[in-house]
Scaffold this motif. Structure first.
Motif, mmCIF file in Angstrom:
data_model
loop_
_atom_site.group_PDB
_atom_site.id
_atom_site.type_symbol
_atom_site.label_atom_id
_atom_site.label_comp_id
_atom_site.label_asym_id
_atom_site.label_seq_id
_atom_site.Cartn_x
_atom_site.Cartn_y
_atom_site.Cartn_z
ATOM 1 N N GLY A 10 -41.345 -13.811 -24.653
ATOM 2 C CA GLY A 10 -41.881 -13.065 -24.672
ATOM 3 C C GLY A 10 -43.301 -12.495 -23.119
ATOM 4 N N PHE A 11 -42.194 -13.227 -22.381
ATOM 5 C CA PHE A 11 -43.551 -12.803 -21.033
ATOM 6 C C PHE A 11 -42.865 -11.337 -20.038
ATOM 7 N N ARG A 12 -43.398 -10.463 -20.119
ATOM 8 C CA ARG A 12 -42.813 -9.015 -19.749
ATOM 9 C C ARG A 12 -41.807 -9.004 -20.750
ATOM 10 N N LYS A 13 -40.696 -8.306 -19.289
ATOM 11 C CA LYS A 13 -39.779 -7.576 -20.181
ATOM 12 C C LYS A 13 -38.268 -9.156 -20.261
ATOM 13 N N LEU A 14 -38.869 -10.326 -20.443
ATOM 14 C CA LEU A 14 -38.045 -11.964 -20.702
ATOM 15 C C LEU A 14 -38.500 -11.984 -22.077
ATOM 16 N N ALA A 15 -37.312 -11.502 -22.858
ATOM 17 C CA ALA A 15 -37.948 -11.806 -24.849
ATOM 18 C C ALA A 15 -37.157 -12.835 -24.835
ATOM 19 N N ARG A 16 -35.954 -13.578 -24.241
ATOM 20 C CA ARG A 16 -36.357 -15.255 -24.357
ATOM 21 C C ARG A 16 -34.845 -15.419 -23.587
ATOM 22 N N ILE A 17 -35.501 -16.470 -22.271
ATOM 23 C CA ILE A 17 -34.711 -17.334 -21.082
ATOM 24 C C ILE A 17 -34.738 -18.556 -21.034
ATOM 25 N N ARG A 18 -34.283 -18.776 -20.572
ATOM 26 C CA ARG A 18 -33.685 -20.381 -20.529
ATOM 27 C C ARG A 18 -32.711 -20.709 -18.443
ATOM 28 N N ILE A 19 -34.382 -21.319 -17.815
ATOM 29 C CA ILE A 19 -33.766 -20.735 -16.516
ATOM 30 C C ILE A 19 -33.246 -22.848 -16.837
ATOM 31 N N ASP A 57 -49.031 -9.569 -18.925
ATOM 32 C CA ASP A 57 -47.978 -10.362 -18.707
ATOM 33 C C ASP A 57 -47.116 -9.950 -19.813
ATOM 34 N N PHE A 58 -47.147 -9.702 -21.829
ATOM 35 C CA PHE A 58 -47.185 -9.353 -22.968
ATOM 36 C C PHE A 58 -46.070 -8.964 -23.520
ATOM 37 N N THR A 59 -45.131 -8.913 -23.679
ATOM 38 C CA THR A 59 -44.052 -8.542 -23.914
ATOM 39 C C THR A 59 -44.764 -6.944 -25.063
ATOM 40 N N LEU A 60 -44.551 -5.844 -25.092
ATOM 41 C CA LEU A 60 -44.493 -4.349 -25.772
ATOM 42 C C LEU A 60 -44.601 -5.175 -27.548
ATOM 43 N N SER A 61 -43.218 -5.717 -27.632
ATOM 44 C CA SER A 61 -43.280 -5.921 -29.226
ATOM 45 C C SER A 61 -43.862 -6.925 -29.917
ATOM 46 N N ASN A 62 -44.953 -8.196 -28.663
ATOM 47 C CA ASN A 62 -45.768 -8.896 -29.516
ATOM 48 C C ASN A 62 -46.822 -8.028 -29.766
ATOM 49 N N TRP A 63 -47.760 -7.170 -29.324
ATOM 50 C CA TRP A 63 -48.938 -6.388 -29.394
ATOM 51 C C TRP A 63 -49.161 -5.958 -30.896
ATOM 52 N N SER A 64 -48.202 -5.698 -31.746
ATOM 53 C CA SER A 64 -48.324 -5.773 -33.565
ATOM 54 C C SER A 64 -49.235 -7.687 -33.310
ATOM 55 N N GLN A 65 -48.284 -8.676 -33.220
ATOM 56 C CA GLN A 65 -49.124 -9.819 -33.654
ATOM 57 C C GLN A 65 -50.445 -10.393 -33.144
ATOM 58 N N ILE A 66 -50.402 -9.797 -31.451
ATOM 59 C CA ILE A 66 -51.598 -9.900 -30.947
ATOM 60 C C ILE A 66 -52.647 -9.555 -31.520
ATOM 61 N N ASN A 67 -52.856 -8.185 -31.959
ATOM 62 C CA ASN A 67 -53.428 -7.271 -32.673
ATOM 63 C C ASN A 67 -54.181 -7.864 -33.431
ATOM 64 N N ALA A 68 -53.435 -8.529 -34.255
ATOM 65 C CA ALA A 68 -53.379 -8.924 -35.663
ATOM 66 C C ALA A 68 -54.207 -10.977 -35.898
ATOM 67 N N ILE A 69 -54.078 -11.354 -34.343
ATOM 68 C CA ILE A 69 -54.766 -12.924 -34.143
ATOM 69 C C ILE A 69 -56.511 -11.601 -34.040
ATOM 70 N N GLY A 70 -56.408 -10.651 -33.375
ATOM 71 C CA GLY A 70 -57.469 -10.258 -32.315
ATOM 72 C C GLY A 70 -58.716 -10.007 -34.179
ATOM 73 N N GLU A 71 -58.296 -9.138 -34.910
ATOM 74 C CA GLU A 71 -58.654 -8.601 -35.803
ATOM 75 C C GLU A 71 -58.977 -10.078 -36.909
#
Length: 72
Positions: A10-19, A57-71
């Motif tokens: 969930g960092f920028r465009k990186l949905a899930r990666i392992r390095i 820095d947060f993926t757009l798909s996570n914004w609804s969850q971020i907004n819910a936490i803020g509310e």
């Protein structure tokens, strides 16, 4: 201590990666806009004491969850 791998989600465009890191050198190779710089920025953010995250820095798909936490 040696870091053998990192997992990013969930960092920028990186949905899930392992390095996985090599014992001596690790290279990031990929097409433009594939996430190489984002991966490096995420690693630097966690290793540096002075870095702060921004909303970009947060993926757009996570914004609804971020907004819910803020509310709450």
């Amino acid at each position: 201590m040696q870091i053998s791998y990192v997992e990013l989600q969930g960092f920028r465009k990186l949905a899930r990666i392992r390095i996985d890191f090599n014992d001596t050198i690790t290279l990031f190779v990929g097409a433009n806009n594939s996430g190489k710089t984002s991966a490096m920025d995420a690693i630097c953010a966690f290793l540096a004491e002075t870095h702060s995250f921004t909303t970009n820095d947060f993926t757009l798909s996570n914004w609804s969850q971020i907004n819910a936490i803020g509310e709450k």
